[in-house]
Enzyme design. Structure first.
Site, PDB file in Angstrom:
ATOM      1  N   PRO A 249       0.999  -1.236   0.199  1.00 59.83           N
ATOM      2  CA  PRO A 249      -0.058   0.005   0.165  1.00 59.83           C
ATOM      3  C   PRO A 249       0.666   1.128  -0.202  1.00 59.83           C
ATOM      4  O   PRO A 249       0.689   2.287   1.212  1.00 59.83           O
ATOM      5  CB  PRO A 249      -0.695   0.409   1.641  1.00 59.83           C
ATOM      6  CG  PRO A 249       0.406  -0.668   1.731  1.00 59.83           C
ATOM      7  CD  PRO A 249       0.304  -1.784   1.326  1.00 59.83           C
ATOM      8  N   CYS A 250       1.689   1.215  -1.073  1.00 55.76           N
ATOM      9  CA  CYS A 250       2.354   2.675  -1.353  1.00 55.76           C
ATOM     10  C   CYS A 250       1.488   3.945  -1.332  1.00 55.76           C
ATOM     11  O   CYS A 250       2.227   5.180  -0.985  1.00 55.76           O
ATOM     12  CB  CYS A 250       3.205   2.596  -2.431  1.00 55.76           C
ATOM     13  SG  CYS A 250       2.403   2.780  -4.185  1.00 55.76           S
TER      14      CYS A 250
END
Length: 286
Positions: A249-250
């Site tokens: 989940p950047c």
């Protein structure tokens, strides 16, 4: 309560509504404005939006504000990287992050371009756009948005593993991973990621998995927790090299000011994902 049976047209309209809200949330658009934008009555639009996203359009708009982002940064820091990662959620509604783990490719696989890898790939629609997803015998090795079309997305995949054998086939690993967009996360099987990356990249990606869905962290938070306190710029580069969108989940990494900031696949999409996750998080808390 009887729920509305959603159609493909409804789904496209809800995606258009989310895009509209993300682009215009600073002006606090009224319900009738958004409904008119997607050619629906206000009553019908609010009903379908709440079924599709889990919260009202007004609540969703609030999730996109800088003040909300600052509150989430504060809350996430208080619980960041806790062993449960649950932020008070019940055990039956654990977030999908708990089920994701990374296995790095062997040095041989990394250096020889995947000469012995057999890669299945397919395309799928998500609330945030079409993706290409690929898997090996071990796990998911690639998932990126296919904004420039399927041919370009496939060529990009093949660039990562130029010597692998490719099969256009949807396997169970892919189906399970894609279910994070549509199903109850408590029913997910474990998702294993089989990734090509340097030791530094793998460490950053593994640390990203500890930011809970609906939570946010800053670049300095991430660098510090990964053990690279002064490597914020290198952390940003590692985020841009993320081979598996959403699952790694950047999009949950933002500026310390609460400004959402850049994203490899566009700031509008980043806002949409953050707002969608915040809505899911609040829904699980009920």
């Amino acid at each position: 309560m009887t729920t509305h049976k959603q159609t493909d047209i409804d789904n496209e309209r809800m995606k258009a509504a989310i895009t509209f809200l993300v682009k215009n949330y600073t002006t606090q658009p009224k319900l009738n404005e958004v409904a008119e934008h997607v050619n629906m009555s206000s009553f019908h639009f609010q009903r379908i939006f709440q079924e599709w996203v889990g919260v009202t359009p007004k609540q969703f708009t609030q999730y996109l504000s800088v003040e909300h982002a600052k509150r989430m940064l504060k809350e996430t820091r208080a619980t960041l990287f806790d062993t449960t990662h649950e932020l008070g959620f019940s055990g039956t509604s654990r977030l999908h992050d708990l089920f994701v783990n990374i296995e790095g490719m062997t040095p041989g696989e990394y250096k020889n371009g995947g000469v012995n890898l057999s890669v299945n790939y397919s395309f799928a629609d998500t609330p945030f756009g079409s993706v290409i997803i690929a898997s090996t015998d071990i796990g998911i090795c690639h998932m990126t948005f296919a904004d420039k079309g399927r041919e370009e997305a496939l060529e990009r995949l093949k660039t990562s593993f130029p010597n692998a054998k490719y099969h256009h086939f949807t396997d169970m690993k892919q189906q399970n991973a894609l279910s994070v967009f549509t199903q109850d996360w408590s029913k997910l099987y474990e998702i294993k990621l089989h990734l090509k990356g340097t030791e530094f990249q793998l460490k950053i990606w593994e640390t990203l998995l500890k930011i809970p869905s609906g939570g946010l962290a800053t670049y300095s938070d991430l660098a510090s927790k990964a053990g690279y306190e002064r490597a914020q710029r290198a952390v940003g580069t590692a985020l841009g090299s993320n081979p598996v969108v959403f699952l790694i989940p950047c999009h949950r990494v933002i500026k310390a000011t609460g400004i959402i900031g850049n994203y490899h696949y566009g700031e509008t999409r980043k806002n949409a994902i953050i707002g969608w996750e915040a809505a899911k998080k609040d829904l699980l808390r009920l």
